[in-house]
Motif scaffolding. Sequence first.
Motif, short mmCIF file in Angstrom:
data_model
loop_
_atom_site.label_atom_id
_atom_site.label_comp_id
_atom_site.label_asym_id
_atom_site.label_seq_id
_atom_site.Cartn_x
_atom_site.Cartn_y
_atom_site.Cartn_z
N UNK A 35 0.85 -1.19 0.00
CA UNK A 35 0.00 0.00 0.00
C UNK A 35 0.88 1.24 0.00
N UNK A 36 0.27 2.38 -0.34
CA UNK A 36 0.98 3.65 -0.29
C UNK A 36 1.06 4.10 1.17
N UNK A 37 2.26 4.22 1.69
CA UNK A 37 2.43 4.57 3.11
C UNK A 37 2.72 6.05 3.33
N UNK A 38 2.41 6.87 2.33
CA UNK A 38 2.64 8.31 2.47
C UNK A 38 1.71 8.91 3.52
N UNK A 39 2.24 9.85 4.25
CA UNK A 39 1.42 10.57 5.24
C UNK A 39 0.65 11.66 4.50
N UNK A 40 -0.66 11.74 4.76
CA UNK A 40 -1.48 12.77 4.13
C UNK A 40 -1.24 14.12 4.79
N UNK A 41 -1.50 15.18 4.06
CA UNK A 41 -1.31 16.52 4.59
C UNK A 41 -2.19 16.73 5.83
N UNK A 42 -1.61 17.27 6.87
CA UNK A 42 -2.30 17.56 8.14
C UNK A 42 -2.78 16.30 8.87
N UNK A 43 -2.25 15.13 8.50
CA UNK A 43 -2.68 13.89 9.16
C UNK A 43 -1.87 13.70 10.45
N UNK A 44 -2.58 13.53 11.57
CA UNK A 44 -1.88 13.34 12.83
C UNK A 44 -1.41 11.88 12.95
N UNK A 45 -0.43 11.60 13.82
CA UNK A 45 0.16 10.26 13.90
C UNK A 45 -0.84 9.14 14.19
N UNK A 46 -1.80 9.38 15.10
CA UNK A 46 -2.76 8.31 15.43
C UNK A 46 -3.66 7.99 14.24
N UNK A 47 -4.15 9.03 13.57
CA UNK A 47 -4.99 8.83 12.38
C UNK A 47 -4.20 8.08 11.31
N UNK A 78 8.40 14.63 19.06
CA UNK A 78 7.98 16.03 18.97
C UNK A 78 6.89 16.19 17.91
N UNK A 79 5.97 15.21 17.87
CA UNK A 79 4.83 15.19 16.96
C UNK A 79 5.22 15.01 15.49
N UNK A 94 17.09 11.38 12.21
CA UNK A 94 16.12 10.74 13.10
C UNK A 94 16.76 10.33 14.42
N UNK A 95 17.89 9.65 14.35
CA UNK A 95 18.54 9.17 15.57
C UNK A 95 19.05 10.33 16.42
N UNK A 96 19.45 11.42 15.78
CA UNK A 96 19.88 12.61 16.52
C UNK A 96 18.68 13.22 17.25
N UNK A 97 17.50 13.14 16.65
CA UNK A 97 16.29 13.65 17.28
C UNK A 97 15.89 12.78 18.48
N UNK A 102 12.64 11.28 25.04
CA UNK A 102 11.57 10.28 25.09
C UNK A 102 10.69 10.48 23.87
N UNK A 103 10.41 9.38 23.16
CA UNK A 103 9.54 9.45 21.99
C UNK A 103 8.42 8.42 22.15
N UNK A 104 7.47 8.49 21.25
CA UNK A 104 6.34 7.56 21.29
C UNK A 104 6.42 6.61 20.10
#
Length: 196
Positions: A35-47, A78-79, A94-97, A102-104
């Motif tokens: 499937x296309x795993x692109x994040x949609x514009x303004x899509x929050x992580x849980x959605x 950081x969202x 990513x690893x520097x971030x 603490x991340x989720x």
Amino acid sequence: MSSQEFNLLLASNSPRRKELLEQLGFSFTAIGSDIDESVKQHEDPITYVKRMAIEKAQKQNTKSNTIVLGSDTCVVCHNHILGKPTDFNEANAMLSMLSGNTHQVLTAIAVAQQDEVSVEVVTTNVTFKTLSQQEIMNYWQTDEPKDKAGSYGIQGIAGQFVTSIEGSYSAVVGLPLYETAQLLAKHGCPSPMTKN
């Protein structure tokens, strides 16, 4: 219907998810869902993570005697959703971030049975020690980060970077064991461990 009347499909080719589902004692067939795993514009992580799990589960044609389990994991710091790195520069960023923070880790599981779909999201807090640039470079050269969300695999070499975890370890690996067993049972496919 008893669980033996169902065919269980795992909509993933991830060896980690296969191992975790086997750990629950289920017999199943694993089929990857492209499937296309692109994040949609303004899509929050849980959605986003819910949508991915549902799309993976629904991609497989479900017959009346088939239950499909889809799952998706994303790392959020950081969202910001941290996907799989395409090169060292992305992994380094990513690893520097994640370093010293603490991340989720959000893992969604979706169970599709004909037209019915149930979905649940498990959130785990993971804290990293402070990483040096040399550690990040050395870790990248192991190849482990290259196919992992957030550029790390907690079950592998990167486990030594984790100072604490609050929540489900198996969810961080890719499939929350407790929640998966509960969701499958809800659809009439209980764990073999609960049978008389």
